[in-house]
Design a protein around this motif. Sequence first.
Motif, PDB file in Angstrom:
ATOM      1  N   SER A  21      44.579 -15.313  -4.427  1.00 14.69           N
ATOM      2  CA  SER A  21      45.614 -16.662  -4.275  1.00 14.69           C
ATOM      3  C   SER A  21      46.907 -16.530  -4.423  1.00 14.69           C
ATOM      4  O   SER A  21      47.956 -17.453  -4.716  1.00 14.69           O
ATOM      5  N   LEU A  22      47.596 -15.325  -4.778  1.00 17.84           N
ATOM      6  CA  LEU A  22      48.726 -15.016  -5.315  1.00 17.84           C
ATOM      7  C   LEU A  22      49.378 -15.603  -3.733  1.00 17.84           C
ATOM      8  O   LEU A  22      50.995 -16.481  -3.800  1.00 17.84           O
ATOM      9  N   VAL A  23      48.692 -14.422  -2.818  1.00 23.74           N
ATOM     10  CA  VAL A  23      49.240 -14.937  -1.466  1.00 23.74           C
ATOM     11  C   VAL A  23      49.470 -16.076  -0.869  1.00 23.74           C
ATOM     12  O   VAL A  23      49.829 -17.110  -0.443  1.00 23.74           O
ATOM     13  N   GLY A  24      48.090 -17.016  -1.857  1.00 25.30           N
ATOM     14  CA  GLY A  24      48.126 -18.666  -1.292  1.00 25.30           C
ATOM     15  C   GLY A  24      49.458 -19.161  -1.846  1.00 25.30           C
ATOM     16  O   GLY A  24      49.573 -20.965  -1.343  1.00 25.30           O
ATOM     17  N   TYR A  25      49.330 -18.827  -3.372  1.00 32.40           N
ATOM     18  CA  TYR A  25      50.351 -20.046  -3.694  1.00 32.40           C
ATOM     19  C   TYR A  25      51.789 -19.391  -2.912  1.00 32.40           C
ATOM     20  O   TYR A  25      52.324 -20.772  -2.966  1.00 32.40           O
ATOM     21  N   SER A  33      53.376 -24.352   6.702  1.00 36.07           N
ATOM     22  CA  SER A  33      51.729 -24.409   7.831  1.00 36.07           C
ATOM     23  C   SER A  33      51.091 -23.365   7.888  1.00 36.07           C
ATOM     24  O   SER A  33      50.237 -22.946   8.774  1.00 36.07           O
ATOM     25  N   LEU A  34      51.292 -22.106   6.793  1.00 42.41           N
ATOM     26  CA  LEU A  34      50.222 -21.070   6.855  1.00 42.41           C
ATOM     27  C   LEU A  34      49.257 -21.221   5.892  1.00 42.41           C
ATOM     28  O   LEU A  34      48.320 -20.168   5.300  1.00 42.41           O
ATOM     29  N   PHE A  35      49.260 -22.148   5.589  1.00 45.71           N
ATOM     30  CA  PHE A  35      47.780 -22.492   4.282  1.00 45.71           C
ATOM     31  C   PHE A  35      46.689 -22.138   4.233  1.00 45.71           C
ATOM     32  O   PHE A  35      45.584 -21.786   4.074  1.00 45.71           O
ATOM     33  N   PHE A  36      46.157 -22.587   5.885  1.00 48.16           N
ATOM     34  CA  PHE A  36      45.177 -22.369   6.534  1.00 48.16           C
ATOM     35  C   PHE A  36      44.975 -20.475   6.839  1.00 48.16           C
ATOM     36  O   PHE A  36      43.580 -20.667   6.225  1.00 48.16           O
ATOM     37  N   ILE A  37      45.620 -19.717   6.617  1.00 46.66           N
ATOM     38  CA  ILE A  37      44.973 -18.816   6.100  1.00 46.66           C
ATOM     39  C   ILE A  37      44.197 -18.084   5.121  1.00 46.66           C
ATOM     40  O   ILE A  37      43.077 -17.650   4.803  1.00 46.66           O
TER      41      ILE A  37
END
Length: 148
Positions: A21-25, A33-37
Amino acid sequence: MKELRYITINSLLLLAIVPLSLVGYFFAVHHESLFFIYECLLSIIVAGVFILAIIGVVKIQSKLKWISISILAFMIQFSVLSLFLGPFTKYPLFILYYFIAAIAFVLFILAISKVDKFKFIPIIFTVLSIILTLYMILLNNLWGNDLS
């Protein structure tokens, strides 16, 4: 000993949601553009925990089965919350969330009362469930209000 493996792997996968979730934030703020990952990895982890919890419920024969049941109940509640916050932001999902949360809460209490080892897992789920439910109550109260 194999029974503990299911619970350990499930717990570690659940803990993996926090750094993910930290990476997602980070992706949401700096690299949208990388949020889909993040979304794909979170879906894989949730599906893995869900499947492993079902396997644990089926294969575990001791009282530790209640830990897997509480993991499964939390994942169902988390999934309904994620669906509400994601593609299905509709008012009737409040009622569905409250219903699932009530069932999950009852299962957490049963798990706490029946398990001798790993009581902290359903206790943590109970606390998280209360926090998520308070968040949903706040959203429900703000629904349709003009805050401008």
